[in-house]
Design a protein around this motif. Structure first.
Motif, short mmCIF file in Angstrom:
data_model
loop_
_atom_site.label_atom_id
_atom_site.label_comp_id
_atom_site.label_asym_id
_atom_site.label_seq_id
_atom_site.Cartn_x
_atom_site.Cartn_y
_atom_site.Cartn_z
N ARG A 55 0.80 -1.23 0.00
CA ARG A 55 0.00 0.00 0.00
C ARG A 55 0.83 1.28 0.00
O ARG A 55 0.29 2.35 -0.18
N ARG A 71 -5.21 -6.42 -4.98
CA ARG A 71 -4.71 -5.03 -4.94
C ARG A 71 -5.46 -4.16 -5.94
O ARG A 71 -5.88 -3.05 -5.62
N LYS A 72 -5.64 -4.67 -7.15
CA LYS A 72 -6.37 -3.91 -8.18
C LYS A 72 -7.79 -3.58 -7.71
O LYS A 72 -8.26 -2.46 -7.88
N ILE A 75 -7.84 -0.95 -4.82
CA ILE A 75 -7.53 0.38 -5.33
C ILE A 75 -8.72 0.94 -6.10
O ILE A 75 -9.10 2.10 -5.93
N LYS A 76 -9.32 0.10 -6.93
CA LYS A 76 -10.50 0.53 -7.71
C LYS A 76 -11.63 0.98 -6.79
O LYS A 76 -12.31 1.96 -7.07
N LYS A 77 -11.80 0.26 -5.67
CA LYS A 77 -12.87 0.59 -4.71
C LYS A 77 -12.43 1.67 -3.71
O LYS A 77 -13.21 2.03 -2.83
N ASN A 78 -11.19 2.13 -3.84
CA ASN A 78 -10.65 3.16 -2.95
C ASN A 78 -10.70 2.74 -1.48
O ASN A 78 -11.11 3.50 -0.61
N LEU A 79 -10.27 1.49 -1.23
CA LEU A 79 -10.28 0.94 0.12
C LEU A 79 -8.88 0.98 0.72
O LEU A 79 -7.89 0.83 0.01
N ILE A 80 -8.81 1.11 2.03
CA ILE A 80 -7.53 1.04 2.73
C ILE A 80 -7.06 -0.41 2.74
O ILE A 80 -5.89 -0.69 2.52
N CYS A 85 -14.20 -3.73 2.88
CA CYS A 85 -15.05 -4.09 1.75
C CYS A 85 -16.30 -4.84 2.23
O CYS A 85 -16.20 -5.79 3.00
#
Length: 118
Positions: A55, A71-72, A75-80, A85
């Protein structure tokens, strides 16, 4: 919050690639490249063993940077992390990590709790 916990919950500080990078340890890079080449039946060179964490900013292993679906997705969902999720409990991708590494789930829960308390 621990910035070295990957999106999937694995602890980057325990990864040989991260340790080799943090310590600029070429002998560990060689050892890790040999082990991973055998484990994954793929050519991995010592110069490929550079990572500053999933990260964080900086170097990433080529798999993590370009191919890791977890990871993709995060990142797409803008999660830490995947711990934030709504679909984590039914996600087969992160489920495969958690199934083989119980510490990953503990890390995701800890990250979720730390995030909700800030």
């Amino acid at each position: 919050m621990n910035e070295m916990i990957a999106f999937c919950g694995l602890d980057c500080e325990k990864c040989a690639a991260y340790i080799a990078t943090a310590n600029n340890d070429d002998s560990l890079r060689v050892k890790t490249a040999q082990e991973w080449s055998e484990m994954y039946n793929a050519p991995i060179n010592p110069e490929d063993i550079n990572c500053d964490g999933c990260r964080g900013d900086g170097a990433k292993l080529i798999y993590c940077e370009k191919y890791c679906e977890i990871r993709k997705c995060a990142i797409k969902k803008n999660l830490i992390t995947c711990g934030k999720c709504k679909e984590m409990d039914s996600c087969q991708k992160v489920g495969a990590i958690i199934e083989h590494n119980s510490e990953a789930m503990k890390n995701l829960k800890a990250m979720f709790m730390a995030y909700t308390q800030t």
